[in-house]
Design a protein around this motif. Structure first.
Motif, PDB file in Angstrom:
ATOM      1  N   THR A 500      32.324  74.261  18.801  1.00 55.53           N
ATOM      2  CA  THR A 500      33.211  74.407  17.812  1.00 55.53           C
ATOM      3  C   THR A 500      32.809  73.225  16.668  1.00 55.53           C
ATOM      4  O   THR A 500      32.819  73.761  15.474  1.00 55.53           O
ATOM      5  CB  THR A 500      34.658  73.679  18.334  1.00 55.53           C
ATOM      6  N   ASP A 589      39.859  76.734  17.021  1.00 54.68           N
ATOM      7  CA  ASP A 589      39.531  76.714  15.592  1.00 54.68           C
ATOM      8  C   ASP A 589      39.086  78.210  15.666  1.00 54.68           C
ATOM      9  O   ASP A 589      38.713  78.971  16.524  1.00 54.68           O
ATOM     10  CB  ASP A 589      38.094  75.959  15.471  1.00 54.68           C
ATOM     11  N   HIS A 590      39.260  78.747  14.300  1.00 51.12           N
ATOM     12  CA  HIS A 590      39.340  80.318  14.106  1.00 51.12           C
ATOM     13  C   HIS A 590      40.197  80.952  15.175  1.00 51.12           C
ATOM     14  O   HIS A 590      40.179  82.188  15.279  1.00 51.12           O
ATOM     15  CB  HIS A 590      37.701  80.750  14.367  1.00 51.12           C
ATOM     16  N   ASN A 761      38.019  71.273  10.261  1.00 52.77           N
ATOM     17  CA  ASN A 761      39.084  71.333  11.180  1.00 52.77           C
ATOM     18  C   ASN A 761      39.519  70.229  11.981  1.00 52.77           C
ATOM     19  O   ASN A 761      38.923  69.001  11.982  1.00 52.77           O
ATOM     20  CB  ASN A 761      38.584  72.677  12.342  1.00 52.77           C
ATOM     21  N   THR A 796      40.195  72.988   4.372  1.00 54.59           N
ATOM     22  CA  THR A 796      39.794  73.781   5.349  1.00 54.59           C
ATOM     23  C   THR A 796      39.855  75.017   4.923  1.00 54.59           C
ATOM     24  O   THR A 796      40.094  75.443   3.690  1.00 54.59           O
ATOM     25  CB  THR A 796      40.831  73.671   6.607  1.00 54.59           C
ATOM     26  N   ARG A 800      42.141  80.004   8.882  1.00 59.18           N
ATOM     27  CA  ARG A 800      42.547  79.406   9.769  1.00 59.18           C
ATOM     28  C   ARG A 800      44.171  79.755   9.938  1.00 59.18           C
ATOM     29  O   ARG A 800      44.878  80.209   8.775  1.00 59.18           O
ATOM     30  CB  ARG A 800      42.551  77.809   9.626  1.00 59.18           C
ATOM     31  N   ASP A 804      46.972  75.300  12.372  1.00 59.91           N
ATOM     32  CA  ASP A 804      45.709  74.530  12.290  1.00 59.91           C
ATOM     33  C   ASP A 804      45.670  73.730  11.053  1.00 59.91           C
ATOM     34  O   ASP A 804      45.212  72.613  11.048  1.00 59.91           O
ATOM     35  CB  ASP A 804      44.477  75.655  12.398  1.00 59.91           C
ATOM     36  N   LEU A 808      45.137  69.609  10.887  1.00 60.92           N
ATOM     37  CA  LEU A 808      44.268  68.924  10.188  1.00 60.92           C
ATOM     38  C   LEU A 808      44.658  68.035   9.138  1.00 60.92           C
ATOM     39  O   LEU A 808      44.208  66.612   9.326  1.00 60.92           O
ATOM     40  CB  LEU A 808      43.481  69.976   9.118  1.00 60.92           C
TER      41      LEU A 808
END
Length: 923
Positions: A500, A589-590, A761, A796, A800, A804, A808
């Motif tokens: 990640t 993430d993602h 992230n 970011t 996302r 998320d 952040l």
């Protein structure tokens, strides 16, 4: 009203995996299909469906499916299976119809979507596989409800013709099959016959039977039949009398000087086109001249004496005779009742005959020349020749004109073999086809009469690999032996890095270690493709296409690939396997993209690299991450652990047990002097380096780079690098802009400490925040009057999840006094300001809960945000810039103050100190 089946099967999405992927160890096509109302109608509820399907595709009877035996799939059809599964098997069966040996497939329902299925199946040729998938869906729908516009026979024939257009010729395919049997990788470089065998510095190229070692001069000589004859004659080899002419008058005069009968042919023709044999008078010569000139690229025509005898092709590979075939011109034999035309049709009905080079024999073509040839023998096409009478339809024995071949490899006289080999040497071809005309190849041609009439570059292999009569010769073996002698290497080491966070820095560290060893490293990362320290492409190059680009480069002897989640999901890996797979960490993430909704699913995607490790390879895994630790079960090779845990913990106990069994690991051993990176291999422990002496760790404060250094050292150790080279590589790698652009680049601007990083992230922000706290605490101790402020610019990507983005902001608020939120240039389907707004929500929620942050601002433009942060910073403050376009930001900082060039990041040999340097940009 009772619902009835309707042809609702449709393809929602198509993906082509060109390497290992989450569904398969090998390349595959992935369809997302929607059954619609057909979800309620398995095959056993559709009357006549199974019988009609098997009648159309008889090859389905061979499919074992999950039953593991022949006929298993047909059993499933009778018992009832869903039509997405049927489409999978139809796509496989269609490819098998055209000779592609593909058997892998699976069908799984898409979680949470009724009637929607993932259909995955293997392919040999991408375009054929895609065409098979489309035709399979149309066929299934047609069997559910007949479509009057769907003609199965016509559709199947069109599919076969398409497959034949993209298929390799028999010569190319024979070489590829031999290479595959030796585990030599190959890459198709165009839609025709240009193929690369091997990787990087070891690569060789072939185009049909021309190779990287084929001399261009030799090909030119072979194409000039007049020059070829002169060279062979000068060597004392038997050749016919010959003259080159450009006009019909000169042609007739030359024939008279040589003496009848003569042969007229193009100077630079091939495949026997334009060759006229056994010409007896001036009229025939004049007529033949026009035929030959049409096939001559330069307008030159050869007149030579007619040599009587059989037509033999001697194949020379690397200076040695590999095979000899007797070529018999296209002909039919009378049966006393059929016309010549009917006999030709019967011959062309032979399943071995096809169009061009698609099959082992070519169909006999009836054109004006063939009709004239039949007439010369006293027949018309409508005549019935007597039983046993041979009627020839061509003068030459070329396979491309419908001829047949008889293997004579082990019958040739040694003197004839020597003559053929000498002819190839005189012309200079590594692979040559020597055409002999002589009464009998088993007798010396110098005694029986005969001559070499042609030397051919790029000779076809079909007559030798698939002779009409006799044993086939495995002539691809000496070709591959020539390109890759026994013991030669065809692959370069591939080190693939995923995770990640930390992928790019770890890849750069590994690349730096190998560059210090003198290797020519090809590296891909989110910044671009780097070949031997030169950035050749500025783009996000963490996908499979960039990996293939590196493997095609003839300078590269070591490949280091940063592999991102998106590329794996989109196309799979860009190569067959990696010698070392490095997995640094797996964090949320993602998520929410391409069907990956949980961190466990994300770990499955990252694990594709581990599954691509061969038995003699290594997987370098982070023992501190439970999701990464679980990947050890997917590795066919050896596992090399790395860990930042202290001795005595459960993780270290597991590593110690692993090493007692002969395993390898890299760990940190704390002491009063600091942390030592230790290499463990079996019972041995070897000290590598103090973490606080590695420039990239900022005296040990950048814990993320301590982890990255462990991973990089473990990868290099697994690849066989000596410890002193690994040590030197880590000691000389720093995070200055030249070596690691956009990753913890430290500079000083007017007394302000500035760090430029790519963090984007929440998991990365936690690691960066830890670094900020450690650096910030040291700065506070050096200022007596006021506590330095910590200012952070964060952002970011817009793809996302909302939570998320808020997370952040929450994490950033714990470590900065001032948070400035910006946005990337690429909004990724969100309106301007929405992403920044969600991040700000997280910051302000944390502030309300008592976080460190006291001020939050929004400046959407990246450069404007940098200017704003720098304008409010005072001497001694710490400014963290989380950037998107790092080159533009560094340029702005350079312009901000002259002191920037003299800062820690801009030494005299730094790229930004060079006025001619053009910084790379991430696209």
């Amino acid at each position: 009203m009772t619902e009835r089946p309707t042809p609702d099967l449709s393809i929602l999405e198509t993906r082509v995996y060109r390497g290992a992927n989450i569904w398969s160890y090998d390349r595959a096509i992935h369809l997302v299909v929607d059954l619609g109302v057909l979800e309620k109608f398995p095959t056993n509820t559709l009357p006549g469906f199974t019988d009609h399907l098997v009648a159309m595709l008889p090859g389905l009877r061979e499919h074992s499916c999950s039953r593991g035996r022949r006929g298993g799939f047909v059993e499933r059809l009778h018992e009832g299976t869903w039509l997405g599964h049927v489409a999978e098997h139809c796509a496989l069966a269609l490819q098998q119809v055209v000779g592609h040996d593909v058997r892998r497939g699976k069908t799984r329902q898409v979680k949470g979507r009724d009637g929607v299925y993932n259909v995955i199946f293997g392919y040999a040729d991408e375009q054929v596989g895609l065409a098979a998938s489309r035709l399979a869906v149309r066929l299934v729908n047609h069997l559910v409800e007949a479509d009057p516009a769907f003609d199965w026979d016509e559709e199947l024939e069109q599919f076969i013709r398409r497959a034949q257009r993209t298929a390799f010729g028999p010569s190319t395919q024979a070489i590829i099959d031999e290479a595959v049997s030796r585990d030599i990788p190959w890459i198709r470089l165009n839609q025709h016959s240009l193929v690369q065998l091997g990787q990087g510095v070891h690569a060789q190229r072939i185009r049909a039977t021309m190779t990287s070692q084929t001399s261009s001069i030799a090909v030119d000589i072979a194409s000039d039949k007049d020059l070829t004859t002169s060279l062979l004659s000068a060597a004392g080899l038997p050749v016919p009398k010959q003259e080159s002419v450009r006009t019909v008058e000169a042609c007739v005069r030359a024939a008279g000087r040589i003496g009848y009968p003569v042969v007229v042919k193009p100077l630079d023709g091939n495949h026997g086109r334009g060759v006229c044999l056994n010409l007896q008078d001036e009229d025939q010569v004049a007529e033949a001249f026009e035929i030959a000139r049409e096939q001559s690229r330069r307008g030159h025509v050869i007149v030579e004496s007619h040599v009587v005898g059989k037509d033999y092709r001697c194949l020379i590979i690397d200076g040695k005779v590999a095979a000899i075939a007797e070529r018999v011109p296209a002909s039919v034999v009378g049966d006393g009742s059929s016309t010549v035309e009917q006999l030709v049709d019967d011959a062309n009905a032979d399943p071995r005959r096809g169009v061009g080079h698609e099959k082992v024999l070519t169909r006999i073509k009836v054109d004006d020349a063939a009709i004239e040839r039949v007439r010369d023998q006293g027949f018309a096409m409508s005549d019935v020749p007597p039983e046993g009478t041979t009627v020839r339809l061509a003068l030459t024995g070329n396979m491309s004109t419908g001829g047949i071949s008889i293997d004579r490899t082990f019958e040739a006289h040694p003197e004839n073999v020597e003559i053929a080999e000498e002819a190839a040497r005189m012309v200079g071809l590594d692979i040559a086809g020597i055409d002999f005309i002589c009464p009998d190849i088993t007798e010396p041609v110098r005694e029986t009469g005969g001559a070499i009439c042609e030397v051919n570059a790029a000779p076809g292999f079909r007559m030798h690999t698939h002779p009409t009569i006799g044993e086939p010769q495995f002539i691809a073996k000496p070709v591959v032996d020539m390109l890759f002698p026994p013991g030669a290497t065809s692959r370069i080491p591939i080190i693939a890095v995923t995770g990640t966070n930390g992928k790019t820095t770890t890849s750069r560290m590994i690349s730096h270690i190998f560059k210090g060893m003198g290797r020519k490293v090809g590296m891909t990362s989110t910044d671009g493709v780097v070949i031997d320290e030169r950035l050749v492409i500025r783009a996000d190059a963490s996908g499979p296409r960039s990996a293939r680009m590196v493997l095609q480069n003839p300078r590269v002897d070591t490949a280091v690939f940063e592999v991102a989640r998106g590329g794996i999901l989109r196309e799979g890996l860009g190569y067959e396997r990696n010698d070392v797979a490095v997995v640094i960490n797996v964090a949320p993430d993602h998520l929410g993209l391409r069907g990956i909704d949980t961190v466990e699913q994300l770990a499955d995607v990252k694990a594709v690299l581990v599954e691509a490790v061969p038995r003699d390879g290594h997987a370098v895994l982070n023992a501190d991450d439970p999701l990464v630790r679980a990947m050890r079960r997917r590795c066919s090779g050896q596992v090399v652990w790395f860990s930042m845990e202290e001795p005595g913990t459960e993780t270290r106990d597991m590593i110690d047990a692993h090493c007692r069994r002969g395993g390898k690991a890299l760990v940190l051993n704390p002491s009063e002097r600091g942390e030592m990176i230790v290499v463990k291999h079996g019972p041995r422990e070897m000290q590598l380096a103090w973490t606080h002496l590695l420039p990239s760790t900022f005296g040990g404060k950048a814990r993320m780079n301590v982890q990255n250094a462990l991973a990089a050292a473990a990868a290099a150790f697994a690849s066989g690098a000596p410890l002193h080279d690994i040590r030197q590589g880590l000691r000389s790698f720093s995070t200055n802009y030249y070596l690691s652009p956009g990753r913890l680049n430290e500079i000083e601007v007017n007394g302000v400490n500035v760090i430029v990083d790519y963090c984007h992230n929440a998991p990365g922000m936690r690691m960066l925040g830890d670094f900020v706290d450690r650096v910030g605490d040291s700065l506070e101790g050096s200022h007596d009057l006021a506590r330095p402020s910590r200012i952070g610019i964060i952002a970011t990507a817009g793809d996302r999840r909302d939570q998320d983005m808020r997370e952040l902001g929450d994490v950033a608020a714990q470590h900065f006094d001032v948070v400035i939120v910006r946005e990337d240039e690429a909004l990724r389907n969100r309106p301007r300001g929405e992403t920044a707004g969600l991040v700000l929500e997280g910051v302000r929620a944390a502030m309300a809960a008592g976080a460190r942050c006291k001020q939050a601002e929004e400046v959407l433009d990246e450069i404007e945000a940098v200017r704003h942060a720098m304008s409010r910073a005072n001497r001694g403050d710490l400014v963290i810039l989380c950037v998107d376009q790092h080159a533009a930001v560094m340029t702005e900082l350079e312009n901000w103050s002259p002191q920037a060039q003299a800062g820690a990041g801009f030494s005299d040999d730094s790229p930004l100190a060079d006025p001619d340097y053009v910084a790379p940009t991430a696209e």
